[in-house]
Design a protein around this motif. Structure first.
Motif, PDB file in Angstrom:
ATOM      1  N   ARG A   1       8.208  11.174   1.158  1.00 41.55           N
ATOM      2  CA  ARG A   1       7.105  11.724  -0.130  1.00 41.55           C
ATOM      3  C   ARG A   1       7.982  11.529  -1.582  1.00 41.55           C
ATOM      4  O   ARG A   1       7.626  11.695  -2.812  1.00 41.55           O
ATOM      5  CB  ARG A   1       6.278  12.830   0.111  1.00 41.55           C
ATOM      6  CG  ARG A   1       5.003  12.628  -1.022  1.00 41.55           C
ATOM      7  CD  ARG A   1       4.293  13.917  -0.446  1.00 41.55           C
ATOM      8  NE  ARG A   1       5.163  15.484  -0.255  1.00 41.55           N
ATOM      9  CZ  ARG A   1       4.495  16.516   0.366  1.00 41.55           C
ATOM     10  NH1 ARG A   1       3.262  16.831   0.740  1.00 41.55           N
ATOM     11  NH2 ARG A   1       5.244  17.652   0.162  1.00 41.55           N
TER      12      ARG A   1
ATOM     13  N   LEU B   1       4.836   4.719   2.511  1.00 44.07           N
ATOM     14  CA  LEU B   1       5.334   6.223   2.940  1.00 44.07           C
ATOM     15  C   LEU B   1       5.409   6.157   4.772  1.00 44.07           C
ATOM     16  O   LEU B   1       6.041   6.654   5.022  1.00 44.07           O
ATOM     17  CB  LEU B   1       3.672   6.884   2.568  1.00 44.07           C
ATOM     18  CG  LEU B   1       3.984   8.635   2.656  1.00 44.07           C
ATOM     19  CD1 LEU B   1       5.653   9.427   1.781  1.00 44.07           C
ATOM     20  CD2 LEU B   1       3.246  10.216   2.548  1.00 44.07           C
TER      21      LEU B   1
ATOM     22  N   ASN C   1       0.349  -1.282   0.026  1.00 44.93           N
ATOM     23  CA  ASN C   1       0.323  -0.093  -0.071  1.00 44.93           C
ATOM     24  C   ASN C   1       1.089   0.963   0.420  1.00 44.93           C
ATOM     25  O   ASN C   1       1.196   1.319   0.639  1.00 44.93           O
ATOM     26  CB  ASN C   1      -0.556   0.280   1.617  1.00 44.93           C
ATOM     27  CG  ASN C   1      -1.727   1.000   1.397  1.00 44.93           C
ATOM     28  OD1 ASN C   1      -1.748   2.162   1.825  1.00 44.93           O
ATOM     29  ND2 ASN C   1      -3.368   1.110   0.770  1.00 44.93           N
ATOM     30  N   GLU C   2       0.270   2.270  -0.757  1.00 50.02           N
ATOM     31  CA  GLU C   2       1.721   3.360  -0.796  1.00 50.02           C
ATOM     32  C   GLU C   2       1.367   3.934   0.509  1.00 50.02           C
ATOM     33  O   GLU C   2       2.033   4.691   0.584  1.00 50.02           O
ATOM     34  CB  GLU C   2       0.711   4.401  -2.352  1.00 50.02           C
ATOM     35  CG  GLU C   2       1.569   5.788  -1.495  1.00 50.02           C
ATOM     36  CD  GLU C   2       0.640   6.523  -3.387  1.00 50.02           C
ATOM     37  OE1 GLU C   2       1.075   8.214  -3.141  1.00 50.02           O
ATOM     38  OE2 GLU C   2      -0.426   6.098  -3.713  1.00 50.02           O
ATOM     39  N   ARG C   3       0.275   4.236   1.210  1.00 49.00           N
ATOM     40  CA  ARG C   3       0.689   5.468   2.315  1.00 49.00           C
ATOM     41  C   ARG C   3       0.681   4.031   3.397  1.00 49.00           C
ATOM     42  O   ARG C   3       2.083   4.772   4.013  1.00 49.00           O
ATOM     43  CB  ARG C   3      -1.213   5.558   2.967  1.00 49.00           C
ATOM     44  CG  ARG C   3      -2.357   6.020   2.007  1.00 49.00           C
ATOM     45  CD  ARG C   3      -1.506   7.516   1.912  1.00 49.00           C
ATOM     46  NE  ARG C   3      -2.496   8.627   1.075  1.00 49.00           N
ATOM     47  CZ  ARG C   3      -2.441   8.608   0.056  1.00 49.00           C
ATOM     48  NH1 ARG C   3      -0.804   8.569  -0.986  1.00 49.00           N
ATOM     49  NH2 ARG C   3      -2.772   9.367  -0.996  1.00 49.00           N
TER      50      ARG C   3
END
Length: 560
Positions: A478, A375, A370-372
């Motif tokens: 980011r 991050l 998952n991207e979040r």
């Protein structure tokens, strides 16, 4: 993709088994049992005999003689009927005693004061193992017999060891107390108990050498099948203060209440054995690198907690069988102390909690694409070194303020009575959940000054630095993070599942992209088809060369 789907399905099966086993062992009536017994024995409706507000020895005797004794014996119903078939029950007609209640006290020796003065030469200090009184006396704490008393009164002045009493160390708010001492047993009818307590009061069973009085008993509620270990502790400090506390612990010894629970337990252990096998393989393949991975500790923690829970679960079941056998043989008229069992039950609850913790943390591992989440992980990676340096600086500043507040207000504010209490108070101040009027009442100038200095340096400066470190690390993560295609696997799987079930219709853009992909797959050959295409080209060249040779041969024959 399919391997990832299998991983998700297998883990969710394990997740369901974990929570099914954990929460099926928790009795939903535990809170209501504790709430009822606290209200029942505290007697908070009576101002003069409220246990939680006792501050003198006389108030404690009043609570014992007027409230406690009448509550541990079943009396007449509200309409005057006799309490038939309620022998051994408390006055609420619901909970039954397992044996009887005991009242045990620990005393200190009278010894010479450390500081000599002309007023008094002997002192009784706070309780410790070195100044505990272990001598046996006659009623009235005398060394010789003056009058004959009943056996229960005489034995209450005799010292008993923890082995004889089957009791263990109990930790209070102001000290730790071993399982020995002078014991009075609440045995007999209500009138006998009231008479005995009156005699103990007259004989000064609790005096200036008493440092702790512990009342312990075990109840069983057949309606909800709950055992409850109840402990009332009254601490008498050398300063003259009296501090009450209590502990009510419900326990359910049921094991495998249904075949479904047993099946879930078996499948859960199969999963744990499989995880152990995978971790052993990873350990041999990665060697020392295995201990450098965060998820290795999560897996090991879950495996250790799971096996420990199984061992304690089996012990608790054996303890239940022993208690049930004694209860059946004696019809409940035997003393059974569940103090040690309550400690083991607490440890089992802790292991259950950590099993759920580690099992839930593993959900983050499933979300690794998952991207979040990536991050978040990259942000912690960037901020790791800076947070360690900041933590050292913050701890130094916090410890300095902890020493300052403790030394300035140790005798004026309850929250500063010890270093641990001071640390808790400062954390509340950091969260701005503190009543500053206590500091103003403690010191008109130093209180507000120290409070303002703490808010300025810790809340404004230190927390602002912490947020700045996180913000800067988030920005760097980011900007530097490049998401690959396989990192969007969650969105891809969800999108395909919605299209397959018909929950979501494909848009014109998605249809165009799919058609374009099919066309490209038809006309554009990848590396996997290279050898096949080379063979086709070579065959075409061979056919061309053969046809050219055939034409030349025919031309030569025509010329001849």
């Amino acid at each position: 993709m399919w391997s990832f789907i299998r991983e998700i399905l297998s883990y969710f099966c394990f997740f369901i088994l974990l929570y099914t086993i954990t929460y099926s062992n928790q009795n939903s009536n535990g809170y209501f049992q504790v709430d009822h017994l606290q209200k029942y024995f505290y007697n908070s409706r009576e101002i003069n005999s409220d246990y939680s507000k006792i501050s003198t020895i006389n108030e404690y005797w009043l609570w014992l003689e007027e409230s406690f004794v009448s509550n541990i014996r079943a009396q007449q119903w509200y309409n005057g009927d006799a309490p038939r078939y309620l022998s051994g029950f408390t006055n609420d007609k619901t909970n039954r005693f397992i044996g009887w209640a005991t009242m045990r006290q620990l005393r200190t020796k009278s010894q010479l004061c450390h500081v000599k003065n002309e007023i008094i030469s002997t002192c009784q200090y706070d309780y410790s193992l070195f100044n505990e009184d272990k001598h046996s006396y006659q009623p009235g704490w005398l060394n010789e017999t003056i009058r004959t008393y009943s056996l229960s009164i005489s034995q209450s002045f005799q010292y008993k060891s923890s082995k004889d009493l089957d009791t263990y160390t109990y930790v209070g708010d102001h000290g730790s107390y071993p399982g020995d001492g002078y014991v009075y047993k609440f045995r007999g009818g209500l009138s006998d108990l009231q008479s005995n307590l009156s005699q103990l009061h007259t004989l000064g069973w609790i005096n200036n050498q008493t440092r702790a009085v512990i009342i312990q008993f075990t109840l069983y509620n057949p309606n909800v099948q709950l055992f409850t270990a109840v402990t009332f502790l009254m601490e008498f400090l050398s300063t003259g203060g009296v501090y009450p506390s209590a502990r009510v612990e419900p326990m359910s010894f049921d094991a495998f209440t249904s075949p479904f629970q047993l099946i879930c337990m078996m499948f859960y252990m199969i999963f744990i054995i499989y995880f152990m096998w995978m971790e052993i393989k990873s350990l041999f393949s990665l060697k020392w690198s295995y201990f450098q991975q965060f998820w290795s500790y999560v897996e090991v923690g879950m495996i250790v907690c799971s096996w420990s829970s199984v061992g304690i679960y089996v012990w608790r079941y054996k303890e239940y069988k022993r208690i049930s056998s004694l209860f059946e043989q004696t019809n409940g008229y035997v003393y059974i102390n569940l103090q040690f069992a309550s400690y083991i039950n607490d440890i089992l609850t802790y292991f259950y909690g950590f099993c759920c913790f580690f099992g839930t943390i593993k959900l983050l591992h499933l979300c690794r694409f998952n991207e979040r989440l990536m991050l978040f992980r990259e942000t912690l990676k960037y901020a790791g070194k800076e947070l360690i340096s900041f933590s050292m600086m913050f701890l130094i500043v916090f410890f300095a303020f902890m020493c300052l507040f403790n030394l300035l207000f140790v005798s004026k504010i309850l929250g500063c009575s010890s270093l641990l209490e001071t640390a808790q108070m400062l954390f509340q101040m950091t969260l701005l959940k503190f009543d500053a009027t206590e500091l103003v009442g403690a010191a008109a100038f130093l209180g507000p000054f120290c409070f303002s200095l703490f808010i300025l340096l810790v809340v404004f400066v230190c927390l602002s630095m912490f947020l700045s470190i996180i913000n800067d690390s988030f920005r760097r993560a980011r900007d530097d993070m490049k998401i690959e295609k396989n990192q969007e696997i969650f969105s891809f799987i969800l999108n395909r599942f919605q299209h397959w079930t018909g929950w979501k219709k494909a848009s014109e853009k998605e249809i165009y992209q799919e058609r374009n992909g099919l066309m490209r797959s038809g006309y554009i050959n990848g590396m996997e088809h290279l050898s096949e295409k080379l063979d086709q080209i070579l065959d075409a060249v061979n056919r061309l060369s053969v046809s050219r040779e055939a034409e030349l041969t025919r031309a030569q024959q025509t010329d001849i």
